[in-house]
Enzyme design. Structure first.
Site, PDB file in Angstrom:
ATOM      1  N   HIS A 199      -2.467   1.233   6.946  1.00 49.44           N
ATOM      2  CA  HIS A 199      -2.864   1.173   5.530  1.00 49.44           C
ATOM      3  C   HIS A 199      -3.037   2.581   4.983  1.00 49.44           C
ATOM      4  O   HIS A 199      -3.353   3.519   5.728  1.00 49.44           O
ATOM      5  CB  HIS A 199      -4.171   0.391   5.363  1.00 49.44           C
ATOM      6  CG  HIS A 199      -4.488   0.072   3.933  1.00 49.44           C
ATOM      7  ND1 HIS A 199      -3.777  -0.859   3.206  1.00 49.44           N
ATOM      8  CD2 HIS A 199      -5.424   0.581   3.077  1.00 49.44           C
ATOM      9  CE1 HIS A 199      -4.269  -0.927   1.973  1.00 49.44           C
ATOM     10  NE2 HIS A 199      -5.261  -0.060   1.870  1.00 49.44           N
ATOM     11  N   CYS A 201       0.810  -1.226   0.000  1.00 48.29           N
ATOM     12  CA  CYS A 201       0.000   0.000   0.000  1.00 48.29           C
ATOM     13  C   CYS A 201       0.845   1.279   0.000  1.00 48.29           C
ATOM     14  O   CYS A 201       0.619   2.189  -0.809  1.00 48.29           O
ATOM     15  CB  CYS A 201      -0.979  -0.006   1.176  1.00 48.29           C
ATOM     16  SG  CYS A 201      -0.220   0.083   2.810  1.00 48.29           S
ATOM     17  N   HIS A 253      -5.728   1.951  -4.312  1.00 47.36           N
ATOM     18  CA  HIS A 253      -4.841   1.404  -3.289  1.00 47.36           C
ATOM     19  C   HIS A 253      -4.462  -0.035  -3.614  1.00 47.36           C
ATOM     20  O   HIS A 253      -5.059  -0.684  -4.478  1.00 47.36           O
ATOM     21  CB  HIS A 253      -5.495   1.476  -1.897  1.00 47.36           C
ATOM     22  CG  HIS A 253      -6.609   0.491  -1.693  1.00 47.36           C
ATOM     23  ND1 HIS A 253      -6.852  -0.146  -0.493  1.00 47.36           N
ATOM     24  CD2 HIS A 253      -7.574   0.009  -2.535  1.00 47.36           C
ATOM     25  CE1 HIS A 253      -7.896  -0.950  -0.602  1.00 47.36           C
ATOM     26  NE2 HIS A 253      -8.358  -0.877  -1.830  1.00 47.36           N
TER      27      HIS A 253
END
Length: 353
Positions: free
Chosen positions: A315, A267, A327
């Site tokens: 994240h 990510c 993402h």
């Protein structure tokens, strides 16, 4: 990295046996069904499996951030050690040069019969030679003093460089230990998730994917229902557009922990590389992005901003507008577009503020 699949526990069925008496005999009371073994756990529903997998991948994401941070620090420490080594080499060469110059001065005095310059000056009868000699002696004293001072400073710098290099080596080793620990935790969490996924039948995997999509839709709907999107109308900056162009061009590429492209990403690898493509260097990990980049209110965010998720900032996704992000989700998934509200938002940062 290989894709991960979901798995579930098998359902156990216990059959009760009733003891019947023979004809003509008194009936015995039926025996209770045998209890299941103490180790047997009740079967999990697919929703529980989904939650379990989500927790495992969250832990893996957090460990991935720790790994990436340790790796980033190790790279910086290695570069610092190289710099210090170069300074040490230059310092040693400088000390050798200063020693040679000091030796040359000593040899010149020896060739003069070992007579100090002051004594030779006193023996002259020529006033002009006396004045010229006095000036040269004063200059010589200053040069010698400067030479010794520089030698002392260089030796002190060399000692400091050596001490700093030793300290950096210790930090580097500590970073490597952290890397290995995080790497083991990542692999353990992903392996456990894969074990669960592999026990699922194909139809159960399809249902599990639908459950994931339903949970994401529910969270996104709740987020949009708050009215937040009505207040988000920011336009992307020039660099933000460049970062978005890069990030969206990676859609379809697989997630891989620790990866920074070009074939796969995690990510924060995706967001950091996207902004690097726009000419802006940002921290490598989502936790450091949250810690160091300027924070803005969710209602003020614009395309290109980074949304940080979960309480541990494990994240990150890039806002692309209209309530969506691009993402790299998790192992077994590809870079994709998702609703910005599908996960718990910690906050928003702006790399080019």
């Amino acid at each position: 990295m290989n894709r991960r699949r979901c798995a579930a526990a098998a359902v156990s069925v216990v059959c009760a046996l009733t003891v019947l008496a023979s004809p003509g005999l008194a009936f015995a009371a039926p025996e209770p069904p045998p209890a299941p073994p103490a180790s047997a756990a009740p079967a999990k529903s697919l929703e529980e499996v989904r939650e379990q997998l989500d927790a495992l991948y969250r832990k893996a994401a957090s460990a991935t951030d720790a790994y990436n941070l340790a790796e980033e620090r190790a790279d910086k420490q290695s570069a610092e050690i190289v710099r210090l080594a170069q300074e040490i080499v230059k310092g040693e060469a400088r000390i050798e040069d200063l020693k040679n110059r000091a030796g040359a001065a000593a040899r010149a005095q020896y060739q003069n019969g070992g007579l100090p310059p002051e004594a030779a000056l006193v023996l002259t009868d020529d006033p002009q030679l006396f004045l010229d000699g006095a000036g040269r002696i004063q200059q010589g004293h200053k040069a010698t003093k400067d030479l010794l001072g520089e030698l002392t400073r260089t030796q002190a710098d060399l000692a400091a460089y050596s001490e700093d290099a030793s300290a950096e080596w210790k930090k580097l080793e500590a970073s490597r230990v952290k890397q290995e620990k995080a790497k083991k935790e990542i692999n353990d969490q992903i392996a456990e998730a894969k074990k669960i996924e592999d026990r699922l039948e194909e139809k159960e995997r399809e249902r599990l994917l639908k459950l994931e999509q339903q949970a994401a839709l529910k969270a996104q709907t709740a987020w949009l229902s708050s009215g937040v999107l009505k207040e988000i109308d920011g336009k992307a900056s020039g660099k933000g557009k460049e970062a978005l162009k890069f990030a969206t061009a990676q859609i379809g590429k697989p997630y891989e922990w620790g990866a920074e492209g070009p074939g796969s990403y995690d990510c924060s690898g995706l967001t950091s590389e996207a902004w690097a493509a726009a000419g802006r260097t940002i921290p490598r990990t989502s936790q450091e992005q949250w810690r160091l980049l300027p924070r803005i209110d969710v209602k003020e965010m614009r395309p290109g901003d980074l949304i940080i998720y979960h309480a541990d900032a494990s994240h990150v996704g890039m806002y692309i507008g209209d309530g969506a992000i691009v993402h790299a989700p998790r192992p077994g998934r590809n870079v994709t577009i998702a609703g910005a509200g599908t996960m718990a938002i910690l906050g928003v940062v702006r790399p080019d503020k």
